[in-house]
Design a protein around this motif. Structure first.
Motif, PDB file in Angstrom:
ATOM      1  N   ASP A 287       4.347   5.862  19.052  1.00 51.14           N
ATOM      2  CA  ASP A 287       3.846   5.645  20.416  1.00 51.14           C
ATOM      3  C   ASP A 287       2.326   5.656  20.515  1.00 51.14           C
ATOM      4  OD1 ASP A 287       6.489   5.606  21.314  1.00 51.14           O
ATOM      5  OD2 ASP A 287       6.530   7.795  21.525  1.00 51.14           O
ATOM      6  N   ALA A 288       1.621   5.854  19.397  1.00 52.25           N
ATOM      7  CA  ALA A 288       0.164   5.906  19.447  1.00 52.25           C
ATOM      8  C   ALA A 288      -0.404   4.543  19.844  1.00 52.25           C
ATOM      9  CB  ALA A 288      -0.392   6.335  18.095  1.00 52.25           C
TER      10      ALA A 288
ATOM     11  N   VAL B 174       6.120   5.614  -0.593  1.00 50.37           N
ATOM     12  CA  VAL B 174       5.141   4.718   0.019  1.00 50.37           C
ATOM     13  C   VAL B 174       5.653   4.198   1.359  1.00 50.37           C
ATOM     14  CG1 VAL B 174       5.867   2.530  -1.056  1.00 50.37           C
ATOM     15  CG2 VAL B 174       3.454   2.915  -0.510  1.00 50.37           C
ATOM     16  N   ASN B 175       6.983   4.030   1.499  1.00 46.63           N
ATOM     17  CA  ASN B 175       7.543   3.647   2.799  1.00 46.63           C
ATOM     18  C   ASN B 175       7.203   4.692   3.854  1.00 46.63           C
ATOM     19  OD1 ASN B 175       8.676   1.376   1.666  1.00 46.63           O
ATOM     20  ND2 ASN B 175      10.754   2.223   1.530  1.00 46.63           N
ATOM     21  N   ALA B 176       7.445   5.952   3.510  1.00 45.77           N
ATOM     22  CA  ALA B 176       7.179   7.043   4.451  1.00 45.77           C
ATOM     23  C   ALA B 176       5.692   7.117   4.790  1.00 45.77           C
ATOM     24  CB  ALA B 176       7.654   8.366   3.858  1.00 45.77           C
ATOM     25  N   LYS B 177       4.847   6.899   3.771  1.00 45.14           N
ATOM     26  CA  LYS B 177       3.401   6.959   3.988  1.00 45.14           C
ATOM     27  C   LYS B 177       2.946   5.858   4.940  1.00 45.14           C
ATOM     28  CE  LYS B 177       0.824   7.640   0.379  1.00 45.14           C
ATOM     29  NZ  LYS B 177       0.094   7.385  -0.885  1.00 45.14           N
ATOM     30  N   MET B 178       3.436   4.637   4.761  1.00 50.07           N
ATOM     31  CA  MET B 178       3.034   3.529   5.624  1.00 50.07           C
ATOM     32  C   MET B 178       3.471   3.754   7.071  1.00 50.07           C
ATOM     33  SD  MET B 178       1.183   1.434   3.920  1.00 50.07           S
ATOM     34  CE  MET B 178       0.542   2.981   3.249  1.00 50.07           C
ATOM     35  N   ILE B 179       4.668   4.271   7.241  1.00 47.36           N
ATOM     36  CA  ILE B 179       5.140   4.565   8.595  1.00 47.36           C
ATOM     37  C   ILE B 179       4.303   5.667   9.225  1.00 47.36           C
ATOM     38  CG2 ILE B 179       7.075   5.506   9.925  1.00 47.36           C
ATOM     39  CD1 ILE B 179       8.930   4.044   7.892  1.00 47.36           C
ATOM     40  N   ARG B 180       4.019   6.713   8.417  1.00 46.13           N
ATOM     41  CA  ARG B 180       3.245   7.849   8.916  1.00 46.13           C
ATOM     42  C   ARG B 180       1.816   7.433   9.289  1.00 46.13           C
ATOM     43  NH1 ARG B 180       4.244  10.650   4.817  1.00 46.13           N
ATOM     44  NH2 ARG B 180       2.298  10.422   3.638  1.00 46.13           N
ATOM     45  N   ARG B 181       1.241   6.527   8.519  1.00 51.73           N
ATOM     46  CA  ARG B 181      -0.150   6.135   8.747  1.00 51.73           C
ATOM     47  C   ARG B 181      -0.304   5.004   9.758  1.00 51.73           C
ATOM     48  NH1 ARG B 181      -3.016   6.448   2.723  1.00 51.73           N
ATOM     49  NH2 ARG B 181      -2.546   8.655   2.337  1.00 51.73           N
ATOM     50  N   HIS B 182       0.799   4.516  10.293  1.00 56.92           N
ATOM     51  CA  HIS B 182       0.735   3.466  11.318  1.00 56.92           C
ATOM     52  C   HIS B 182       1.526   3.888  12.557  1.00 56.92           C
ATOM     53  CE1 HIS B 182      -0.333   1.218   7.656  1.00 56.92           C
ATOM     54  NE2 HIS B 182      -1.004   0.424   8.461  1.00 56.92           N
TER      55      HIS B 182
END
Length: 281
Positions: free
Chosen positions: A122-123, A108-116
């Motif tokens: 830099d988005a 879930v950590n990886a998912k939150m970082i990926r989705r933000h």
């Protein structure tokens, strides 16, 4: 790694420097002990993912109920009960050699970082609406990456969701690719059409067909909720509470007269219902 160093890595120091086990590490240890074949709890040992799943769903609803009631004390307790469900599933998975609690947290950590990417990368996202659109694009890419074969747009919407919630999710997902009525007036027209078809099947005495048409009516109602940006489960939950409150007024009023709903009639109870309705305004 020694037991002492392992303990320290998951602990914290109190004001006088004593190492204490972190609450989450203690909870993981409690669950492991409950599931220990040597001296654990017989009930906990008998459980499986399938038998625990209903409790997981129930605890999620109890969290929502505490939020609705505005009780922070109950919310803290119910969140703990929900966390216990996660720990229970993770312990059973660890025993099966599939994954453990750390894997769940890492995922879930990886998912939150990926989705933000606008927070952790830099988005650039300027509004909540833009973030919602970007979130859905990322989720779509994740679904595509998971699919081993051809995967339909709706295939990953859990069939075990409450039917009204799933209907709203299905319609929302389809609407994103343009499969939706052009405006709410069109949806309301469809509702009238479906109600007419339901009436026709009821008049014909075809119970199975009426059941099918009733499902169509409810599905269109879920689409109306989507158009209004309303959670249909929340809307129905509020109506359930309102019905319970007003029927309670009927029971109390009848009791004051030395009567009860069983001894009353629809006309009398309807008057009392309208009293309750008027009092709420």
């Amino acid at each position: 790694m020694s037991a002492a160093s392992e303990h320290t890595s998951t602990g914290w120091s109190d004001p006088v420097g004593n190492v204490r086990e972190s609450p989450i590490a203690e909870l993981l240890g409690i669950m492991a002990r409950l599931r220990d074949p040597n001296g654990g709890c017989a009930w906990d040992l008998e459980q499986t993912f399938a038998t625990i799943a209903p409790y997981t769903v129930e605890e999620a609803y109890e969290v929502a109920d505490a939020i609705r009631r505005g009780s922070m004390a109950d919310l803290a307790e119910e969140l703990g009960d929900l966390l216990l469900q996660v720990v229970f599933h993770a312990q059973m998975a660890r025993e099966a050699g599939a994954f453990d609690f750390d894997d769940v947290a890492r995922g879930v950590n990886a998912k939150m970082i990926r989705r933000h990417p606008h927070v952790f990368g830099d988005a650039e996202v300027r509004t909540a609406a833009e973030q919602t659109a970007a979130w859905e694009e990322i989720k779509a890419a994740e679904r595509s990456g998971k699919a081993k074969g051809a995967m339909g747009l709706l295939d990953d919407i859990a069939a075990t969701l409450p039917a009204l919630t799933r209907a709203a999710k299905l319609s929302r997902r389809a609407a994103r690719v343009g499969f939706a009525w052009p405006d709410i007036r069109s949806v309301l027209a469809k509702l009238h059409e479906e109600v007419s078809e339901l009436e026709a099947e009821i008049a014909a005495g075809d119970r199975d067909a009426a059941r099918s048409e009733l499902g169509d009516v409810l599905f269109v109602c879920a689409n109306i909720a989507r158009e209004l940006d309303v959670d249909p489960e929340d809307a129905l939950r509020e109506t359930n509470a309102k019905f319970t409150r007003r029927f309670g007024h009927i029971e109390r009023a009848l009791a004051a007269r030395g009567s009860s709903p069983e001894q009353s009639n629809l006309a009398e109870m309807d008057v009392l219902w309208n009293e309750a309705k008027h009092a709420e305004r």
